[in-house]
Write a protein that holds these residues in place. Structure first.
Motif, PDB file in Angstrom:
ATOM      1  N   ILE A  86      50.932 121.199  26.652  1.00 13.85           N
ATOM      2  CA  ILE A  86      50.575 119.876  27.170  1.00 13.85           C
ATOM      3  C   ILE A  86      49.711 120.116  28.399  1.00 13.85           C
ATOM      4  O   ILE A  86      50.197 120.604  29.423  1.00 13.85           O
ATOM      5  CB  ILE A  86      51.828 119.053  27.531  1.00 13.85           C
ATOM      6  CG1 ILE A  86      52.705 118.871  26.285  1.00 13.85           C
ATOM      7  CG2 ILE A  86      51.434 117.695  28.114  1.00 13.85           C
ATOM      8  CD1 ILE A  86      54.057 118.252  26.572  1.00 13.85           C
ATOM      9  N   SER A  87      48.434 119.818  28.273  1.00 13.85           N
ATOM     10  CA  SER A  87      47.499 120.095  29.359  1.00 13.85           C
ATOM     11  C   SER A  87      46.698 118.855  29.707  1.00 13.85           C
ATOM     12  O   SER A  87      46.799 117.829  29.039  1.00 13.85           O
ATOM     13  CB  SER A  87      46.554 121.245  28.972  1.00 13.85           C
ATOM     14  OG  SER A  87      45.669 120.844  27.944  1.00 13.85           O
ATOM     15  N   CYS A  88      45.893 118.970  30.740  1.00 14.09           N
ATOM     16  CA  CYS A  88      45.069 117.857  31.185  1.00 14.09           C
ATOM     17  C   CYS A  88      43.837 117.717  30.292  1.00 14.09           C
ATOM     18  O   CYS A  88      43.374 118.680  29.675  1.00 14.09           O
ATOM     19  CB  CYS A  88      44.642 118.088  32.631  1.00 14.09           C
ATOM     20  SG  CYS A  88      43.718 116.709  33.373  1.00 14.09           S
ATOM     21  N   CYS A  89      43.277 116.513  30.260  1.00 13.24           N
ATOM     22  CA  CYS A  89      42.044 116.267  29.510  1.00 13.24           C
ATOM     23  C   CYS A  89      40.835 116.944  30.147  1.00 13.24           C
ATOM     24  O   CYS A  89      39.778 117.038  29.515  1.00 13.24           O
ATOM     25  CB  CYS A  89      41.763 114.763  29.435  1.00 13.24           C
ATOM     26  SG  CYS A  89      42.955 113.812  28.488  1.00 13.24           S
ATOM     27  N   ASP A  90      40.965 117.386  31.376  1.00 15.23           N
ATOM     28  CA  ASP A  90      39.849 117.954  32.133  1.00 15.23           C
ATOM     29  C   ASP A  90      39.100 118.991  31.292  1.00 15.23           C
ATOM     30  O   ASP A  90      39.699 119.943  30.779  1.00 15.23           O
ATOM     31  CB  ASP A  90      40.380 118.601  33.412  1.00 15.23           C
ATOM     32  CG  ASP A  90      39.293 118.884  34.425  1.00 15.23           C
ATOM     33  OD1 ASP A  90      38.314 119.579  34.060  1.00 15.23           O
ATOM     34  OD2 ASP A  90      39.402 118.433  35.580  1.00 15.23           O
ATOM     35  N   VAL A 126      42.390 125.819  27.257  1.00 15.69           N
ATOM     36  CA  VAL A 126      43.673 126.465  26.995  1.00 15.69           C
ATOM     37  C   VAL A 126      43.543 127.696  26.111  1.00 15.69           C
ATOM     38  O   VAL A 126      44.100 128.762  26.408  1.00 15.69           O
ATOM     39  CB  VAL A 126      44.656 125.462  26.356  1.00 15.69           C
ATOM     40  CG1 VAL A 126      45.964 126.153  25.995  1.00 15.69           C
ATOM     41  CG2 VAL A 126      44.916 124.305  27.303  1.00 15.69           C
ATOM     42  N   THR A 127      42.818 127.594  25.011  1.00 17.43           N
ATOM     43  CA  THR A 127      42.728 128.718  24.087  1.00 17.43           C
ATOM     44  C   THR A 127      42.027 129.923  24.716  1.00 17.43           C
ATOM     45  O   THR A 127      42.380 131.070  24.435  1.00 17.43           O
ATOM     46  CB  THR A 127      42.003 128.311  22.796  1.00 17.43           C
ATOM     47  OG1 THR A 127      40.740 127.713  23.123  1.00 17.43           O
ATOM     48  CG2 THR A 127      42.835 127.298  22.010  1.00 17.43           C
ATOM     49  N   SER A 128      41.062 129.664  25.602  1.00 13.42           N
ATOM     50  CA  SER A 128      40.377 130.777  26.272  1.00 13.42           C
ATOM     51  C   SER A 128      41.299 131.476  27.258  1.00 13.42           C
ATOM     52  O   SER A 128      41.309 132.706  27.356  1.00 13.42           O
ATOM     53  CB  SER A 128      39.138 130.261  27.002  1.00 13.42           C
ATOM     54  OG  SER A 128      38.159 129.812  26.096  1.00 13.42           O
ATOM     55  N   ILE A 165      48.123 121.652  20.660  1.00 13.65           N
ATOM     56  CA  ILE A 165      47.691 121.227  21.992  1.00 13.65           C
ATOM     57  C   ILE A 165      47.616 119.714  22.090  1.00 13.65           C
ATOM     58  O   ILE A 165      47.003 119.051  21.254  1.00 13.65           O
ATOM     59  CB  ILE A 165      46.318 121.840  22.334  1.00 13.65           C
ATOM     60  CG1 ILE A 165      46.407 123.370  22.292  1.00 13.65           C
ATOM     61  CG2 ILE A 165      45.856 121.368  23.722  1.00 13.65           C
ATOM     62  CD1 ILE A 165      45.071 124.061  22.494  1.00 13.65           C
ATOM     63  N   HIS A 166      48.247 119.185  23.132  1.00 15.95           N
ATOM     64  CA  HIS A 166      48.140 117.761  23.441  1.00 15.95           C
ATOM     65  C   HIS A 166      47.595 117.645  24.851  1.00 15.95           C
ATOM     66  O   HIS A 166      48.102 118.270  25.777  1.00 15.95           O
ATOM     67  CB  HIS A 166      49.495 117.061  23.355  1.00 15.95           C
ATOM     68  CG  HIS A 166      49.415 115.616  23.734  1.00 15.95           C
ATOM     69  ND1 HIS A 166      48.882 114.655  22.899  1.00 15.95           N
ATOM     70  CD2 HIS A 166      49.784 114.967  24.874  1.00 15.95           C
ATOM     71  CE1 HIS A 166      48.944 113.470  23.506  1.00 15.95           C
ATOM     72  NE2 HIS A 166      49.478 113.641  24.693  1.00 15.95           N
ATOM     73  N   ARG A 167      46.546 116.807  25.005  1.00 10.94           N
ATOM     74  CA  ARG A 167      45.922 116.658  26.317  1.00 10.94           C
ATOM     75  C   ARG A 167      45.991 115.201  26.750  1.00 10.94           C
ATOM     76  O   ARG A 167      45.801 114.289  25.946  1.00 10.94           O
ATOM     77  CB  ARG A 167      44.461 117.132  26.263  1.00 10.94           C
ATOM     78  CG  ARG A 167      44.320 118.543  25.749  1.00 10.94           C
ATOM     79  CD  ARG A 167      42.882 119.010  25.742  1.00 10.94           C
ATOM     80  NE  ARG A 167      42.409 119.279  27.095  1.00 10.94           N
ATOM     81  CZ  ARG A 167      41.526 120.232  27.407  1.00 10.94           C
ATOM     82  NH1 ARG A 167      41.033 121.004  26.465  1.00 10.94           N
ATOM     83  NH2 ARG A 167      41.124 120.399  28.640  1.00 10.94           N
ATOM     84  N   ASN A 168      46.273 114.999  28.020  1.00 10.81           N
ATOM     85  CA  ASN A 168      46.237 113.663  28.606  1.00 10.81           C
ATOM     86  C   ASN A 168      45.884 113.768  30.081  1.00 10.81           C
ATOM     87  O   ASN A 168      45.749 114.874  30.618  1.00 10.81           O
ATOM     88  CB  ASN A 168      47.570 112.926  28.385  1.00 10.81           C
ATOM     89  CG  ASN A 168      48.746 113.598  29.077  1.00 10.81           C
ATOM     90  OD1 ASN A 168      48.662 114.009  30.230  1.00 10.81           O
ATOM     91  ND2 ASN A 168      49.868 113.714  28.381  1.00 10.81           N
ATOM     92  N   ILE A 169      45.728 112.639  30.739  1.00  8.92           N
ATOM     93  CA  ILE A 169      45.373 112.652  32.155  1.00  8.92           C
ATOM     94  C   ILE A 169      46.503 113.264  32.975  1.00  8.92           C
ATOM     95  O   ILE A 169      47.644 112.791  32.946  1.00  8.92           O
ATOM     96  CB  ILE A 169      45.081 111.222  32.667  1.00  8.92           C
ATOM     97  CG1 ILE A 169      43.927 110.587  31.884  1.00  8.92           C
ATOM     98  CG2 ILE A 169      44.773 111.237  34.168  1.00  8.92           C
ATOM     99  CD1 ILE A 169      42.607 111.280  32.045  1.00  8.92           C
TER     100      ILE A 169
END
Length: 213
Positions: free
Chosen positions: A45-49, A54-56, A67-71
């Motif tokens: 769970i990471s930021c949308c930035d 993430v994979t890198s 992967i789920h991204r949000n603000i």
């Protein structure tokens, strides 16, 4: 649909480049992923930035991370109220259907969402206080975190760290997460990355503080 437009030329060019190189060199792997379905080992769970890749960071291949991204990489509390909950839906699918072994909350430096929460809590962002602000209402999740660190001189970093802690605590309000953690089939992890330095920190289980990985 009359309001759509053709894909920008640079994206078309990049696609054809990928298809001719990366895909062509690994087409058997892609076919296997398509035929056998996904079996990710972890949910992130990471930021949308757009700067948080993430994979890198982890050198991950396709199919390895869900992967789920949000603000501001936030997880809300468990609220089965019949409304739309994108983050909660992704979490439910990852834990109950995909049976991931790890859920990782990944925060980052210079987070615009966290800065927005800080500005809102300090009265500098009246537009986020409006009930019509989707960002503002989403950042309400982090308000308890602001109260916990409001006297910390190292803002906004302290609040970026607290966003990870808030999300981890909220994860445990989901019954299926709590059950899996208690059974030992799921582990939770809190991370924070420094974009400019390429650094990575994790929450120490004993101290609750962020330490270098």
């Amino acid at each position: 649909m009359e309001f759509t437009r053709p894909l920008p030329a640079y994206l078309v060019t990049r696609y054809h480049g990928w298809k001719a190189t990366t895909y062509a060199e690994n087409h058997a792997w892609y076919r296997r992923l398509a035929d056998e379905g996904q079996r990710p080992r972890a949910m992130v769970i990471s930021c949308c930035d757009s700067r948080v890749h993430v994979t890198s960071i982890f050198g991950a291949d396709q199919g390895e991370f869900f992967i789920h991204r949000n603000i501001a990489n936030l997880v809300p509390t468990y609220e089965p109220d019949g409304n739309h909950h994108g983050t909660s839906a992704a979490l439910e699918y990852a834990v109950t259907a995909l049976k991931v072994a790890h859920v990782i909350v990944l925060g980052h430096s210079n987070c615009g969402g966290v800065q927005g929460c800080l500005d809102m809590c300090q009265g500098r962002a009246p537009e986020l206080e409006e009930t019509s602000s989707f960002v503002g209402r989403w950042m309400d999740i982090l308000k308890p975190g602001f109260e916990a660190v409001k006297d910390d001189p190292d803002m906004p970093r302290a609040l970026e760290h607290e966003a990870v802690r808030v999300s981890l605590r909220n994860l445990m309000t989901f019954p299926f997460v709590k059950e899996a953690v208690e059974k030992g089939t799921l582990s939770l992890h809190g991370l924070w990355t420094d974009i400019g330095e390429g650094g990575l920190m994790h929450i120490d289980r004993r101290s609750g503080q962020f330490t270098v990985v």
